[in-house]
Design a protein around this motif. Structure first.
Motif, PDB file in Angstrom:
ATOM      1  N   VAL A   1      94.546  28.602 -25.476  1.00  0.00           N
ATOM      2  CA  VAL A   1      95.526  28.486 -26.550  1.00  0.00           C
ATOM      3  C   VAL A   1      95.572  27.054 -27.064  1.00  0.00           C
ATOM      4  O   VAL A   1      95.592  26.802 -28.280  1.00  0.00           O
ATOM      5  CB  VAL A   1      96.919  28.947 -26.075  1.00  0.00           C
ATOM      6  N   ALA A   2      95.572  26.096 -26.146  1.00  0.00           N
ATOM      7  CA  ALA A   2      95.633  24.690 -26.532  1.00  0.00           C
ATOM      8  C   ALA A   2      94.387  24.248 -27.286  1.00  0.00           C
ATOM      9  O   ALA A   2      94.455  23.400 -28.183  1.00  0.00           O
ATOM     10  CB  ALA A   2      95.840  23.824 -25.289  1.00  0.00           C
ATOM     11  N   ALA A   3      93.243  24.823 -26.935  1.00  0.00           N
ATOM     12  CA  ALA A   3      91.970  24.395 -27.520  1.00  0.00           C
ATOM     13  C   ALA A   3      91.703  25.023 -28.883  1.00  0.00           C
ATOM     14  O   ALA A   3      90.869  24.520 -29.645  1.00  0.00           O
ATOM     15  CB  ALA A   3      90.825  24.731 -26.567  1.00  0.00           C
ATOM     16  N   ASP A   4      92.382  26.111 -29.210  1.00  0.00           N
ATOM     17  CA  ASP A   4      92.129  26.829 -30.461  1.00  0.00           C
ATOM     18  C   ASP A   4      93.334  26.677 -31.385  1.00  0.00           C
ATOM     19  O   ASP A   4      94.293  27.445 -31.321  1.00  0.00           O
ATOM     20  CB  ASP A   4      91.859  28.306 -30.179  1.00  0.00           C
TER      21      ASP A   4
ATOM     22  N   GLU B   1      94.252  35.539  -7.884  1.00  0.00           N
ATOM     23  CA  GLU B   1      93.053  35.119  -8.623  1.00  0.00           C
ATOM     24  C   GLU B   1      92.394  36.288  -9.358  1.00  0.00           C
ATOM     25  O   GLU B   1      91.179  36.416  -9.402  1.00  0.00           O
ATOM     26  CB  GLU B   1      92.048  34.444  -7.679  1.00  0.00           C
ATOM     27  N   GLN B   2      93.258  37.126  -9.987  1.00  0.00           N
ATOM     28  CA  GLN B   2      92.753  38.304 -10.683  1.00  0.00           C
ATOM     29  C   GLN B   2      92.787  38.176 -12.200  1.00  0.00           C
ATOM     30  O   GLN B   2      92.084  38.908 -12.896  1.00  0.00           O
ATOM     31  CB  GLN B   2      93.562  39.541 -10.256  1.00  0.00           C
ATOM     32  N   ILE B   3      93.636  37.285 -12.744  1.00  0.00           N
ATOM     33  CA  ILE B   3      93.693  37.132 -14.194  1.00  0.00           C
ATOM     34  C   ILE B   3      93.566  35.669 -14.595  1.00  0.00           C
ATOM     35  O   ILE B   3      93.865  34.753 -13.822  1.00  0.00           O
ATOM     36  CB  ILE B   3      94.981  37.737 -14.809  1.00  0.00           C
ATOM     37  N   LEU B   4      93.153  35.491 -15.832  1.00  0.00           N
ATOM     38  CA  LEU B   4      92.852  34.174 -16.374  1.00  0.00           C
ATOM     39  C   LEU B   4      94.107  33.513 -16.937  1.00  0.00           C
ATOM     40  O   LEU B   4      94.922  34.159 -17.591  1.00  0.00           O
ATOM     41  CB  LEU B   4      91.808  34.330 -17.492  1.00  0.00           C
ATOM     42  N   ASP B   5      94.248  32.217 -16.675  1.00  0.00           N
ATOM     43  CA  ASP B   5      95.271  31.421 -17.339  1.00  0.00           C
ATOM     44  C   ASP B   5      94.746  31.081 -18.727  1.00  0.00           C
ATOM     45  O   ASP B   5      93.745  30.363 -18.875  1.00  0.00           O
ATOM     46  CB  ASP B   5      95.557  30.150 -16.538  1.00  0.00           C
ATOM     47  N   LEU B   6      95.412  31.590 -19.755  1.00  0.00           N
ATOM     48  CA  LEU B   6      94.948  31.407 -21.125  1.00  0.00           C
ATOM     49  C   LEU B   6      95.498  30.149 -21.783  1.00  0.00           C
ATOM     50  O   LEU B   6      95.149  29.850 -22.938  1.00  0.00           O
ATOM     51  CB  LEU B   6      95.335  32.629 -21.965  1.00  0.00           C
TER      52      LEU B   6
ATOM     53  N   GLN C   1      93.646  27.232 -34.561  1.00  0.00           N
ATOM     54  CA  GLN C   1      93.863  28.344 -35.488  1.00  0.00           C
ATOM     55  C   GLN C   1      94.621  29.475 -34.818  1.00  0.00           C
ATOM     56  O   GLN C   1      95.529  30.076 -35.402  1.00  0.00           O
ATOM     57  CB  GLN C   1      92.519  28.844 -36.026  1.00  0.00           C
ATOM     58  N   TRP C   2      94.249  29.777 -33.586  1.00  0.00           N
ATOM     59  CA  TRP C   2      94.913  30.842 -32.846  1.00  0.00           C
ATOM     60  C   TRP C   2      96.370  30.478 -32.570  1.00  0.00           C
ATOM     61  O   TRP C   2      97.292  31.213 -32.925  1.00  0.00           O
ATOM     62  CB  TRP C   2      94.159  31.113 -31.544  1.00  0.00           C
ATOM     63  N   SER C   3      96.584  29.330 -31.928  1.00  0.00           N
ATOM     64  CA  SER C   3      97.947  28.933 -31.577  1.00  0.00           C
ATOM     65  C   SER C   3      98.796  28.681 -32.813  1.00  0.00           C
ATOM     66  O   SER C   3      99.998  28.954 -32.823  1.00  0.00           O
ATOM     67  CB  SER C   3      97.916  27.682 -30.700  1.00  0.00           C
ATOM     68  N   GLY C   4      98.175  28.200 -33.889  1.00  0.00           N
ATOM     69  CA  GLY C   4      98.922  27.864 -35.089  1.00  0.00           C
ATOM     70  C   GLY C   4      99.469  29.053 -35.839  1.00  0.00           C
ATOM     71  O   GLY C   4     100.457  28.924 -36.577  1.00  0.00           O
ATOM     72  N   ARG C   5      98.848  30.200 -35.705  1.00  0.00           N
ATOM     73  CA  ARG C   5      99.338  31.372 -36.436  1.00  0.00           C
ATOM     74  C   ARG C   5     100.361  32.175 -35.632  1.00  0.00           C
ATOM     75  O   ARG C   5     101.009  33.070 -36.170  1.00  0.00           O
ATOM     76  CB  ARG C   5      98.179  32.279 -36.836  1.00  0.00           C
ATOM     77  N   MET C   6     100.526  31.891 -34.346  1.00  0.00           N
ATOM     78  CA  MET C   6     101.492  32.629 -33.534  1.00  0.00           C
ATOM     79  C   MET C   6     102.917  32.196 -33.867  1.00  0.00           C
ATOM     80  O   MET C   6     103.178  31.029 -34.138  1.00  0.00           O
ATOM     81  CB  MET C   6     101.226  32.399 -32.038  1.00  0.00           C
ATOM     82  N   VAL C   7     103.858  33.149 -33.858  1.00  0.00           N
ATOM     83  CA  VAL C   7     105.249  32.803 -34.100  1.00  0.00           C
ATOM     84  C   VAL C   7     105.802  32.087 -32.877  1.00  0.00           C
ATOM     85  O   VAL C   7     105.262  32.182 -31.766  1.00  0.00           O
ATOM     86  CB  VAL C   7     106.098  34.053 -34.418  1.00  0.00           C
ATOM     87  N   GLU C   8     106.900  31.380 -33.077  1.00  0.00           N
ATOM     88  CA  GLU C   8     107.494  30.628 -31.973  1.00  0.00           C
ATOM     89  C   GLU C   8     107.912  31.577 -30.843  1.00  0.00           C
ATOM     90  O   GLU C   8     108.544  32.598 -31.073  1.00  0.00           O
ATOM     91  CB  GLU C   8     108.712  29.848 -32.477  1.00  0.00           C
ATOM     92  N   GLY C   9     107.538  31.226 -29.637  1.00  0.00           N
ATOM     93  CA  GLY C   9     107.905  32.040 -28.479  1.00  0.00           C
ATOM     94  C   GLY C   9     107.040  33.252 -28.256  1.00  0.00           C
ATOM     95  O   GLY C   9     107.368  34.098 -27.419  1.00  0.00           O
ATOM     96  N   ALA C  10     105.900  33.348 -28.960  1.00  0.00           N
ATOM     97  CA  ALA C  10     105.075  34.555 -28.873  1.00  0.00           C
ATOM     98  C   ALA C  10     104.511  34.798 -27.487  1.00  0.00           C
ATOM     99  O   ALA C  10     104.201  35.937 -27.127  1.00  0.00           O
ATOM    100  CB  ALA C  10     103.933  34.487 -29.888  1.00  0.00           C
ATOM    101  N   PHE C  11     104.352  33.743 -26.686  1.00  0.00           N
ATOM    102  CA  PHE C  11     103.790  33.892 -25.342  1.00  0.00           C
ATOM    103  C   PHE C  11     104.858  33.832 -24.246  1.00  0.00           C
ATOM    104  O   PHE C  11     104.523  33.788 -23.058  1.00  0.00           O
ATOM    105  CB  PHE C  11     102.742  32.799 -25.076  1.00  0.00           C
ATOM    106  N   ASN C  12     106.133  33.814 -24.623  1.00  0.00           N
ATOM    107  CA  ASN C  12     107.195  33.581 -23.646  1.00  0.00           C
ATOM    108  C   ASN C  12     107.170  34.544 -22.466  1.00  0.00           C
ATOM    109  O   ASN C  12     107.331  34.137 -21.310  1.00  0.00           O
ATOM    110  CB  ASN C  12     108.565  33.670 -24.323  1.00  0.00           C
ATOM    111  N   ASP C  13     107.001  35.840 -22.741  1.00  0.00           N
ATOM    112  CA  ASP C  13     107.059  36.823 -21.655  1.00  0.00           C
ATOM    113  C   ASP C  13     105.920  36.655 -20.661  1.00  0.00           C
ATOM    114  O   ASP C  13     106.001  37.134 -19.525  1.00  0.00           O
ATOM    115  CB  ASP C  13     107.004  38.245 -22.218  1.00  0.00           C
TER     116      ASP C  13
ATOM    117  N   GLY D   1     104.215  27.299 -16.804  1.00  0.00           N
ATOM    118  CA  GLY D   1     103.258  26.655 -17.697  1.00  0.00           C
ATOM    119  C   GLY D   1     101.956  27.394 -17.906  1.00  0.00           C
ATOM    120  O   GLY D   1     101.139  26.989 -18.737  1.00  0.00           O
ATOM    121  N   LYS D   2     101.760  28.479 -17.200  1.00  0.00           N
ATOM    122  CA  LYS D   2     100.518  29.248 -17.319  1.00  0.00           C
ATOM    123  C   LYS D   2     100.748  30.459 -18.226  1.00  0.00           C
ATOM    124  O   LYS D   2     101.719  31.182 -18.061  1.00  0.00           O
ATOM    125  CB  LYS D   2     100.035  29.702 -15.948  1.00  0.00           C
ATOM    126  N   ILE D   3      99.841  30.686 -19.179  1.00  0.00           N
ATOM    127  CA  ILE D   3      99.925  31.827 -20.085  1.00  0.00           C
ATOM    128  C   ILE D   3      99.001  32.913 -19.553  1.00  0.00           C
ATOM    129  O   ILE D   3      97.780  32.759 -19.549  1.00  0.00           O
ATOM    130  CB  ILE D   3      99.541  31.432 -21.519  1.00  0.00           C
TER     131      ILE D   3
END
Length: 469
Positions: A152-155, A143-148, A157-169, A174-176
């Protein structure tokens, strides 16, 4: 009104540029985006996307009055484009929230991971910080970091400009758990077409079987098939093996392995991949001093025309431009490790990802959380990503216009090639130090014959399971 404070604590004056797979090596030429056309927005789109970071997140935080934010990064060298743009966004954050108490601690790369683990153990992580993907699941479990993912789903503009797979690592079950500054391709090939032609090879191999034949023919002519300096262990494990790996394993298998849902390193597909690596090494794919030679010195075998191929991360194309002889450069072309007859569809994969990410503390609430989110979103601003591309890295989001006219033909070839491939993960990036150490040592042992493919698979599985505990 609270005075703004920017406290920069330099733990060490000299810092090493942060890379995900060992050394960036040699002198690197600035490189354009993966797709000069597809990765750019039209003018109106760029203006709209860039404008979103000029306002506070959801207008919740105002001037940042009575708010504080602690940040820990490695951005001490503005010659590194990620450090330069990161520091610029921190300064912009302070300008956007003039009353925010912003405390920035800069730690040298070589010391950073140890400090991060100490802060994890004492539950005293800062509000925003860089971290390795392999550490993220433990941080989330504690419980030290936030699931983003919800952010990402709510924004759009943010998610739309990211390239495919940008959050993969940074995506686990299912948690970013982090955001990128840029992308990397961890394994590719530069080859000397003149040497290939001299050895009777009219084109680059299209299958693993053809690649094996090429190794034999090149070696018979007195050339080193692939120049490689694996003294530190990371070259084979993180910049050669990942290409071989994904010719034999599927993405579903890898995701199952990463998420602990049944797949194991001892599965047949993994052993097949290791067996192929062992076979190529036994055929003489590498220089004889592969395990005792430094990376930079081994690269000179290619630069001087003694080796037919050079394998490594995307930066090797710029290294060849800046370090190879005129004749070698004129005959250099780019390629990817070929596919197998059994899984031809896997030939489209190239190993890479994002490497170190920026995470947000789960302890943040209200205005301070909004400010932290504003900052991590700003790292993918189109203007920032244009700087990333022009500065020699692969952008993780759509870019504003930038000048790439000065790029070499080889680098342009490389990014044109990338358009035909799909980025897949690199275990060396996503798993933590226990696994990485076992892989580096294990592949060295594989090359000299003190481990069989089955024994190496068992060693990797044991290291993976230790990571899970």
């Amino acid at each position: 009104m609270k005075r703004k404070v920017i406290a920069v604590l330099l733990t060490l004056v000299m810092a090493v540029s942060m890379t995900a797979c060992g050394s960036g090596s040699d002198t690197q030429e600035a490189a354009p985006a993966p797709s000069a056309q597809d990765n750019k927005q039209d003018a109106d789109g760029v203006q709209d996307a860039a404008a979103e970071t000029k306002e506070p997140a959801e207008n919740q935080a105002g001037t940042g009055k009575d708010c504080s934010l602690s940040v820990m990064v490695t951005w001490s060298d503005d010659n590194d484009i990620s450090a330069k743009t990161g520091n610029e966004m921190l300064q912009k954050l302070q300008e956007t929230y003039p009353d925010l108490e912003l405390n920035v601690e800069v730690v040298a790369h070589d010391l950073y991971e140890d400090k991060l683990k100490t802060l994890m153990a004492t539950n005293s992580l800062p509000d925003v910080f860089q971290t390795l993907p392999g550490l993220m699941p433990s941080m989330y479990d504690n419980e030290q970091i936030l699931d983003l993912a919800p952010e990402v789903a709510a924004d759009a503009q943010w998610s739309g400009r990211m390239v495919e797979g940008a959050f993969n690592d940074y995506t686990f079950d299912g948690k970013i758990l982090g955001v990128p500054q840029s992308m990397i391709v961890a394994s590719m090939i530069v080859y000397n077409k003149a040497i290939f032609e001299e050895c009777g090879l009219k084109e680059f191999p299209k299958t693993v079987e053809e690649f094996e034949n090429a190794v034999t023919q090149i070696k018979s002519k007195g050339y080193i098939p692939v120049a490689c300096g694996n003294k530190q262990g990371y070259m084979v494990s993180s910049q050669v093996m990942p290409s071989v790996l994904f010719r034999y394993v599927d993405l579903d298998w890898y995701e199952s392995l990463k998420d602990g849902k049944g797949a194991k390193f001892t599965d047949d597909c993994m052993i097949q991949a290791i067996t192929e690596m062992k076979k190529l090494a036994d055929m003489g794919m590498f220089n004889e001093d592969v395990n005792s030679q430094e990376e930079l010195l081994a690269n000179s075998y290619y630069y001087s025309g003694k080796a037919a191929m050079l394998m490594g991360g995307f930066w090797i194309s710029g290294n060849v431009v800046n370090n190879a002889s005129e004749d070698v450069l004129a005959n250099s072309e780019v390629a990817m490790f070929p596919g197998t007859a059994e899984k031809p569809e896997n030939a489209k994969y190239m190993s890479g990802g994002q490497g170190w990410g920026v995470s947000v503390s789960s302890a943040l609430e209200g205005e301070e959380k909004a400010i932290a989110l504003d900052f991590v979103k700003s790292l993918s601003d189109p203007e920032v990503q244009a700087q990333i591309a022009a500065g020699g890295s692969i952008p993780c989001a759509k870019t504003a216009e930038y000048d790439s006219s000065g790029q070499s033909e080889l680098v342009q070839q490389m990014f044109a090639m990338f358009e035909n491939y799909e980025v897949v993960p690199n275990p060396e990036i996503q798993f933590n130090a226990t696994y990485v150490s076992a892989a580096e040592d294990g592949y060295q042992e594989l090359l000299i014959g003190t481990l069989t493919p089955e024994q190496l698979a068992e060693k990797l599985q044991a290291a993976y399971e230790e990571r899970q505990q």
